[in-house]
Design a protein around this motif. Sequence first.
Motif, mmCIF file in Angstrom:
data_model
loop_
_atom_site.group_PDB
_atom_site.id
_atom_site.type_symbol
_atom_site.label_atom_id
_atom_site.label_comp_id
_atom_site.label_asym_id
_atom_site.label_seq_id
_atom_site.Cartn_x
_atom_site.Cartn_y
_atom_site.Cartn_z
ATOM 1 N N GLU A 50 0.919 -1.026 -0.197
ATOM 2 C CA GLU A 50 0.106 0.122 -0.130
ATOM 3 C C GLU A 50 0.846 1.199 0.027
ATOM 4 O O GLU A 50 0.506 2.541 -0.595
ATOM 5 N N GLN A 73 -7.281 3.350 -2.639
ATOM 6 C CA GLN A 73 -6.440 3.497 -3.679
ATOM 7 C C GLN A 73 -7.147 2.928 -5.220
ATOM 8 O O GLN A 73 -6.575 3.859 -6.097
ATOM 9 N N CYS A 85 -7.806 1.018 2.920
ATOM 10 C CA CYS A 85 -7.054 2.019 2.400
ATOM 11 C C CYS A 85 -6.692 1.532 0.838
ATOM 12 O O CYS A 85 -6.540 2.361 -0.019
ATOM 13 N N LEU A 102 0.674 6.685 -7.070
ATOM 14 C CA LEU A 102 -0.474 7.549 -7.100
ATOM 15 C C LEU A 102 0.128 9.092 -7.061
ATOM 16 O O LEU A 102 -0.387 9.957 -7.681
ATOM 17 N N THR A 117 -9.505 5.600 -6.455
ATOM 18 C CA THR A 117 -8.758 6.838 -7.061
ATOM 19 C C THR A 117 -8.156 6.554 -8.272
ATOM 20 O O THR A 117 -8.115 7.369 -9.239
ATOM 21 N N THR A 162 0.850 4.129 -2.951
ATOM 22 C CA THR A 162 0.752 5.489 -2.682
ATOM 23 C C THR A 162 1.908 6.265 -3.493
ATOM 24 O O THR A 162 1.327 7.518 -4.106
#
Length: 712
Positions: free
Chosen positions: A167, A204, A200, A174, A207, A171
């Motif tokens: 994760e 993601q 989470c 992203l 998004t 991040t």
Amino acid sequence: MTLAFRILGTPCVHRDGQPLRLPAGRPTSLLVTLLVHTNQAVPVGALVDELWGQKPPASAVPNLRSHICQLRTLLASSPSPETPRLSAGAGGYRLRVCPGELDAVEFDRLVSDGHSALARGELHAASAVLGQALSMWPTSTSGGPIGGPIVTAALDRLRQRRIGAAEAYFTCQLELWEGSSADLVARLRTHVAENPLRECAWAQLMTVLYRIGDIAGALDTFTTARRSLADDLGVQPSTELCDLHRAVLRRDPSLLHPRQRLAESPVRPRTWRARTAPVEGSTSTGPGTPPVPVPHELPHDVNAFVGRGAELDRLHDVLSTVGDRPVAVAVYGMPGTGKSALAMRAAAAVVDRFPDGQIYLDLGGSAADTPPLAPAEVPARLARSLAGPSAPAPSTLAEAHALVRSLLFGRRILLLLDNAAEAAQVADLLPVRGGSALLVTTRARLPTVEGLHLRLGPLAEADAVELLHHSAGRQRINGGPAAIVVDLCERLPLTVRAAGSRLAQRPHWSVARLATRLRDECHRLDELAIRPRLAASCRFLGDAGAAFRRLGLLRLGHVTPDIVAALLDTGPELAGTALDRLVEAQLVEPVGAGRFQMSRLLWLYAAELAADERQGARDAAVRRVLVTFATTAARAARLLRLPVSCDSTRWPDVRLGPQLASPDEAMKWLRGEQHNLIGLARQAAARHDDTARSAARLLQVVHRCLPRTSAG
């Protein structure tokens, strides 16, 4: 000759790049058990328990020696190596592993480096290192379990590290938003399929899909996430995930990457409903004036809400009687007490009192794997909610606070700021006039909130049992030891709900079976799903974190500054400061003058953290406490003229402990510490070093003095 050990996935060993054929069954399990104790001697008893369970056969130890011989032959570089890989000593066996030889150690190092780079904002470096760490795991594994509880727990910890690393890697991707997103979408879909309870990761994936224009896919992802959480845990998505869902529905451009926002985007801007009445003190209300936003951001509160009648009444009294001056309320307490649920229930009850809007913002203080919002981010987000996307961007924190106060001036708006991590996040937000209210939830009492401070503790037993009924289903609890279950949950709403969810998703479990499972301290934190909340509470302890960890080394009825001083090898003043910090963080509770208590769940978590320290440091800390208590008890016995002999000069490094100057002080100390003396004596009796002699003296003092202290 070089060896490479692999335990991420199917265990294997390579010599000079060539795979070795591992013996099937217990020898391989033995090898993995030794590997998860890298370069540490593992006692024979622990190995027997690991390989054969609680009821080993009479031939277990001879069979263990046979397996050791097999492994020695397998790992030997020559018929008689000078430095054997597998050696015996200290009542157990130790496998020597050189740097770079064990994939789990290398994986841990890479993940730590990646998180550090991410924290520094070095996105490219973090992405590269985390990607390298993730590549060490195979895409699939075969075979069944390879070990007992020790190996299972170690591998579970590595898998959790893998989830966090993945994760963090997403991040980075992203934030960077480079090249094609097809691979990122595919990896995220695989990740959420394997870990359907990770909100989470769902966020993601939503998004990414939103950024590539797949709005329907993002909305469908939220539906799938909500179904998974409801089916597996019986809970609704978090407020963060619901906020993201609403942002997707309204095509919020803030979800796009900054480079996308610079380009022309087909996503429509956020729209707002105009107020029916002008803002008090406003100077532009004519045609062409932009509409004033009326946000309604409060999430739906929990369905199973039980008890807290007195607390709700107090919050209602304060929030419903707001006049022409703003008010502030803070709800604080230890993790799991239901602060957020209480605040949301109270806010929902007074929503009509705040017609100009209600704003909800999670400040991130309860998350262990993501940093909380910086103090500068809070007013910036509030300003966007109050003024819409066209809100100006202040250049300093003071300007941001001033903008929020201007936007709140003369308006009746409720601010619910959930999970505050520090006082600076909620400071200087309210204006001098207007009917606004600030409702904050936090672990520690916040000095910047000038108003009602409401401390939340565990539920009453009847309310906790009723909450268990709601969470598990009343028919699941009938006839079961519900009171025992909620007692093991320490009557915390978070843990009681988790216990009820366990029963709801396992219809073949009885309440008695759950109670048995919870009694086992090895499983309690896992079953009650409270570990992430406790980790978040420990994140900002600073130097007091060492005190919290080492309290997990002792089983005591209460804690004093003298005990903490001995554990940390420091003075009483610094020990007292550490305890004050733990009290502020709601991790220990004062129970009398100079006495503090830690809940059992917190102790279990502290014990887990302490297990990560070096064995030598743990032994030294416990020894300091034992010998300090031994000499203090002997000093008390001499003042009371009891026939106890203890030569404290044998321990020149012992701390003096409390200075007992009279028989009355000695009797008072023995009465106050009798439970700790018994507990420490038992703990010392299980040791095999010179502290055993301290235990003998402790037992002498306890057995001779307890009748007198009880009679006194």
